[in-house]
Design an enzyme around this catalytic site. Structure first.
Site, PDB file in Angstrom:
ATOM      1  N   LEU A  17       0.820  -1.204   0.000  1.00  0.00           N
ATOM      2  CA  LEU A  17       0.000   0.000   0.000  1.00  0.00           C
ATOM      3  C   LEU A  17       0.856   1.257   0.000  1.00  0.00           C
ATOM      4  O   LEU A  17       0.552   2.229  -0.700  1.00  0.00           O
ATOM      5  CB  LEU A  17      -0.923   0.006   1.228  1.00  0.00           C
ATOM      6  CG  LEU A  17      -1.862  -1.187   1.414  1.00  0.00           C
ATOM      7  CD1 LEU A  17      -2.692  -1.008   2.676  1.00  0.00           C
ATOM      8  CD2 LEU A  17      -2.765  -1.359   0.207  1.00  0.00           C
ATOM      9  N   ASP A  36      11.071   3.224   5.508  1.00  0.00           N
ATOM     10  CA  ASP A  36      10.925   1.770   5.531  1.00  0.00           C
ATOM     11  C   ASP A  36      12.214   1.155   6.055  1.00  0.00           C
ATOM     12  O   ASP A  36      13.277   1.788   5.987  1.00  0.00           O
ATOM     13  CB  ASP A  36      10.633   1.244   4.117  1.00  0.00           C
ATOM     14  CG  ASP A  36       9.837  -0.061   4.119  1.00  0.00           C
ATOM     15  OD1 ASP A  36      10.355  -1.057   4.675  1.00  0.00           O
ATOM     16  OD2 ASP A  36       8.728  -0.081   3.574  1.00  0.00           O
ATOM     17  N   VAL A  60       9.771   2.923  12.599  1.00  0.00           N
ATOM     18  CA  VAL A  60       8.720   3.847  13.027  1.00  0.00           C
ATOM     19  C   VAL A  60       8.509   3.854  14.539  1.00  0.00           C
ATOM     20  O   VAL A  60       7.950   4.813  15.082  1.00  0.00           O
ATOM     21  CB  VAL A  60       7.384   3.538  12.316  1.00  0.00           C
ATOM     22  CG1 VAL A  60       7.514   3.766  10.821  1.00  0.00           C
ATOM     23  CG2 VAL A  60       6.903   2.120  12.622  1.00  0.00           C
ATOM     24  N   TYR A 161      -3.348  -8.220  16.168  1.00  0.00           N
ATOM     25  CA  TYR A 161      -3.516  -7.354  15.002  1.00  0.00           C
ATOM     26  C   TYR A 161      -4.769  -6.484  15.147  1.00  0.00           C
ATOM     27  O   TYR A 161      -4.734  -5.273  14.900  1.00  0.00           O
ATOM     28  CB  TYR A 161      -3.611  -8.219  13.750  1.00  0.00           C
ATOM     29  CG  TYR A 161      -3.615  -7.439  12.462  1.00  0.00           C
ATOM     30  CD1 TYR A 161      -2.470  -6.800  12.007  1.00  0.00           C
ATOM     31  CD2 TYR A 161      -4.778  -7.349  11.691  1.00  0.00           C
ATOM     32  CE1 TYR A 161      -2.464  -6.090  10.819  1.00  0.00           C
ATOM     33  CE2 TYR A 161      -4.785  -6.645  10.503  1.00  0.00           C
ATOM     34  CZ  TYR A 161      -3.636  -6.010  10.076  1.00  0.00           C
ATOM     35  OH  TYR A 161      -3.643  -5.301   8.898  1.00  0.00           O
ATOM     36  N   LYS A 165      -4.949  -2.344  15.307  1.00  0.00           N
ATOM     37  CA  LYS A 165      -5.688  -1.579  14.307  1.00  0.00           C
ATOM     38  C   LYS A 165      -6.920  -0.900  14.903  1.00  0.00           C
ATOM     39  O   LYS A 165      -7.324   0.178  14.451  1.00  0.00           O
ATOM     40  CB  LYS A 165      -6.093  -2.489  13.144  1.00  0.00           C
ATOM     41  CG  LYS A 165      -4.893  -2.999  12.337  1.00  0.00           C
ATOM     42  CD  LYS A 165      -4.064  -1.855  11.770  1.00  0.00           C
ATOM     43  CE  LYS A 165      -2.983  -2.341  10.824  1.00  0.00           C
ATOM     44  NZ  LYS A 165      -2.205  -1.236  10.217  1.00  0.00           N
ATOM     45  N   PHE A 194      -6.424  -6.949   0.669  1.00  0.00           N
ATOM     46  CA  PHE A 194      -5.702  -6.302  -0.423  1.00  0.00           C
ATOM     47  C   PHE A 194      -4.518  -7.148  -0.879  1.00  0.00           C
ATOM     48  O   PHE A 194      -3.912  -7.881  -0.090  1.00  0.00           O
ATOM     49  CB  PHE A 194      -5.225  -4.909   0.002  1.00  0.00           C
ATOM     50  CG  PHE A 194      -6.216  -3.819  -0.329  1.00  0.00           C
ATOM     51  CD1 PHE A 194      -5.947  -2.877  -1.304  1.00  0.00           C
ATOM     52  CD2 PHE A 194      -7.428  -3.767   0.328  1.00  0.00           C
ATOM     53  CE1 PHE A 194      -6.869  -1.899  -1.619  1.00  0.00           C
ATOM     54  CE2 PHE A 194      -8.366  -2.792   0.021  1.00  0.00           C
ATOM     55  CZ  PHE A 194      -8.079  -1.852  -0.967  1.00  0.00           C
TER      56      PHE A 194
END
Length: 255
Positions: A17, A36, A60, A161, A165, A194
């Protein structure tokens, strides 16, 4: 905000994405900063896109790593006015299974990257954005985070997860309310299934079966479709404080 005026920091920008967003921004006249850990892929992408892109190897979840990346982005392009947070990891483990109890370490790691990492980038980028000159609409920046349909219909084995989220989705409103005072919008996209590297190792038959779970269109989503929505959010100043499901009407079953 016009895409051509965008200097977008994209986490997880070397693939999936994030890569689609980087390409969308660059192809429409903006600048993209790829954050990244995948150094080889990130460097290749930046070199392919030329002067419109910059790659900075970034974790991050580490304050100094993100701060360094943002400083390099400002040095290269003058400012940053957009963030798209796509960096994330997943783990599929039951709380109780034949292998034992879900390890606390793996749960914590998912929260650290997906939720804490997202907030880390948001807070440090927002600080940079407050120094921007507002455009004719009073905007100084826009932040787009990535949740998942798993935030709402997490399947068995997705406790970590889904929790991460769900936290990203829940941050949307308080962040947008606070940062509104600075002319910074905050939105979240919650994708369904996706076609990203997460599914790339699966056989084509399995990928097709997964795609058919989506009512319409009955296929895996395309990263370019995520990027298209991100572009619409960037350009529409009334989009603020909302979580948009991008999922073809899928509602995930327990397993």
């Amino acid at each position: 905000m016009n895409i051509k005026d965008t200097v977008a920091v994209v986490t997880g920008g070397a693939s999936g994405l994030g890569e689609a967003v980087v390409r969308y921004v660059a192809e429409n006249g903006g600048k993209a900063v790829i954050l990244d850990l995948a150094e080889e892929r990130g460097t290749e992408l930046a070199e392919e896109l030329g002067s419109t892109a910059l790659f900075v190897k970034t974790n991050v979840a580490e304050e100094s790593s993100v701060q360094d990346a943002l400083n390099k982005a400002v040095e290269q392009f003058g400012n940053i006015n957009t963030v798209v947070n796509c960096a994330g990891i997943g783990v599929a483990k039951k709380v109780l299974s034949k292998k034992g109890v879900h390890e606390l370490q793996s749960f914590s790691k998912v929260i650290e990257v997906n939720l804490i990492g997202t907030f880390n980038v948001v807070r440090l980028a927002a600080e940079k954005m407050t120094g921007n000159e507002p455009n004719e609409s009073g905007e100084r920046g826009v932040i787009i985070n990535t949740a998942s349909v798993a935030a709402f219909e997490g399947q068995i084995g997705q406790a970590a997860y889904s929790a991460s989220k769900g936290g990203v989705a829940a941050m949307t409103m308080p962040l947008s309310r606070e940062l509104a005072a600075f002319g910074i919008r905050v939105m979240t996209i919650a994708p369904g299934l996706f076609d990203t590297p997460m599914f790339s190792s699966l056989p084509e038959e399995a990928r097709t079966a997964l795609g058919k779970m989506t009512p319409f269109p009955s296929r895996l989503g395309k990263p370019a479709e995520y990027a298209q929505l991100a572009g619409s959010i960037i350009e529409n100043p009334m989009l603020n404080g909302e979580v948009i499901r991008l999922d073809g009407a899928i509602r995930m079953q327990p397993k």
